[in-house]
Design a protein around this motif. Structure first.
Motif, short mmCIF file in Angstrom:
data_model
loop_
_atom_site.label_atom_id
_atom_site.label_comp_id
_atom_site.label_asym_id
_atom_site.label_seq_id
_atom_site.Cartn_x
_atom_site.Cartn_y
_atom_site.Cartn_z
N ILE A 40 0.85 -1.19 0.00
CA ILE A 40 0.00 0.00 0.00
C ILE A 40 0.89 1.24 0.00
O ILE A 40 1.88 1.32 0.74
N GLN A 41 0.52 2.19 -0.85
CA GLN A 41 1.27 3.45 -0.88
C GLN A 41 0.63 4.40 0.13
O GLN A 41 -0.60 4.46 0.23
N VAL A 42 1.46 5.11 0.87
CA VAL A 42 0.92 6.00 1.90
C VAL A 42 0.95 7.44 1.40
O VAL A 42 2.01 7.94 0.99
N LEU A 43 -0.19 8.10 1.45
CA LEU A 43 -0.25 9.52 1.07
C LEU A 43 -0.21 10.34 2.36
O LEU A 43 -1.22 10.45 3.05
N LEU A 44 0.94 10.88 2.67
CA LEU A 44 1.04 11.70 3.88
C LEU A 44 0.49 13.08 3.60
O LEU A 44 0.79 13.68 2.56
N GLY A 45 -0.28 13.59 4.55
CA GLY A 45 -0.94 14.87 4.30
C GLY A 45 -0.38 16.01 5.12
O GLY A 45 -0.91 17.12 5.08
#
Ligand SMILES: NC(=O)c1ccc[n+]([C@@H]2O[C@H](COP(=O)([O-])OP(=O)(O)OC[C@H]3O[C@@H](n4cnc5c(N)ncnc54)[C@H](OP(=O)(O)O)[C@@H]3O)[C@@H](O)[C@H]2O)c1
Length: 300
Positions: free
Chosen positions: A260-265
């Motif tokens: 899973i790719q993590v989209l850090l916000g």
């Protein structure tokens, strides 16, 4: 920085930067954040036409002006309008044209349909994708917040592979794994809210992009009063790895073999650097389950 396969063409950093909130910052703050991301080895950036009414794309574009275009992967999304969803051909095309203009680039690496438009006409989406690809404006296509059947329906019309699906996912929004772990049990964790997207993605080589990795039903989880016990555990357990609890929660997402790719916000460069340490740690199978159960999840 660990790279994952995204479709057949891209090697994207598993930790990536979501640019949703950067339009709320000043231009120079946004630039500082993007530069911090690049220096960490992050090569993947997620955006959307609607983020901060287009300012997020604009600030992102300015920040990467001097960066070699082929060295970064730029993704944007379309299909959400004020008060409705819109997958019409006209809207998809004009949205991409707007994104390209604001970012100041000739093409998007990936275009995602932001949220399912139940009124979508498959033929129209197919025509829009053909035109965008044919004109060289978009290289790959993905979706966001779709369930497996919605992807299958889209595939009935669209010839391009759907390479990613953006879904809310994290330690405190973990339904995608809960329902599999509690398969066929009668408890709060067993119902699938996503049509078993996790398994479907693995079967179909679709990368899940986890949005909202710091979110919980009570707001952002770090230091949240409603999650005192869970935060105390995470903080303590994270010490074993020399990272912060936010990095541990990120590593927990990354440890799943679905890659899973993590989209850090985060918009804070220092937070970004600390969370990116997740890339350097390896959680064992038992670590992963311990983190899962100590944060309120059950094993049958
Ligand atoms: N497809 C979709 O429907 C969808 C929906 C939402 C988001 N997204 C994408 O996913 C990306 C990430 O989503 P998100 O922004 O909700 O992700 P997130 O990483 O869960 O949340 C980031 C937010 O949490 C705040 N925060 C508070 N305490 C924090 C801490 N200790 N550590 C880190 N952050 C903390 C950050 O503030 P600071 O900035 O001050 O650090 C920031 O406002 C977005 O940028 C966007 O690209 C997609």
């Amino acid at each position: 920085m660990k790279k994952i396969n995204l479709g057949s063409k891209y090697k994207a950093s598993q930790i990536s930067l979501g640019c949703m909130r950067i339009g709320n910052k000043t231009k120079s703050e946004a630039k500082e954040l993007i530069e911090a991301a690049l220096s960490l080895g992050i090569n993947f950036f997620d955006n959307a036409d609607i983020y901060c009414s287009g300012l997020s794309e604009e600030y992102f574009g300015e920040a990467v002006k001097g960066v070699e275009r082929e060295s970064i992967i730029i993704q944007s999304k379309c299909g959400i309008r004020k008060g409705f969803y819109d997958f019409s051909k006209e809207h998809i095309i004009s949205s991409v044209e707007g994104s390209l203009k604001r970012i100041g680039t000739d093409y998007l690496d990936i275009l995602c349909l932001h949220r399912p438009d139940t009124l979508f006409e498959g033929e129209e989406v197919a025509e829009a994708f053909d035109e965008l690809h044919g004109r060289g404006l978009v290289r790959e296509f993905g979706v966001s917040n779709f369930n497996p059947q919605q992807i299958e329906l889209l595939k009935k019309y669209v010839d391009y592979p759907i390479i990613c699906n953006q879904l809310e996912f994290g330690l405190f929004h973990s339904g995608m794994v809960d329902c599999g772990i509690c398969s066929n049990m009668k408890n709060d964790f067993s119902p699938s809210n996503d049509g078993h997207m996790l398994e479907y993605s693995r079967l179909n080589n679709i990368t899940i992009q986890a949005w909202g990795p710091m979110r919980s039903p009570f707001g952002f989880f770090p230091d949240n009063e409603a999650l005192k016990k869970e935060n105390a555990f995470l903080e303590d357990f994270a010490k074993n790895f020399g990272v912060t609890k936010e990095a541990l929660a990120t590593a927990w997402i990354m440890r799943h073999p679905a890659k899973i790719q993590v989209l850090l916000g985060t918009t804070n460069p220092e937070r970004l650097k600390a969370i990116a340490k997740a890339d350097e740690i390896e959680l064992s199978r038992s670590d992963w389950y311990k983190i899962y159960t100590e944060t309120g999840h059950v094993l049958p």
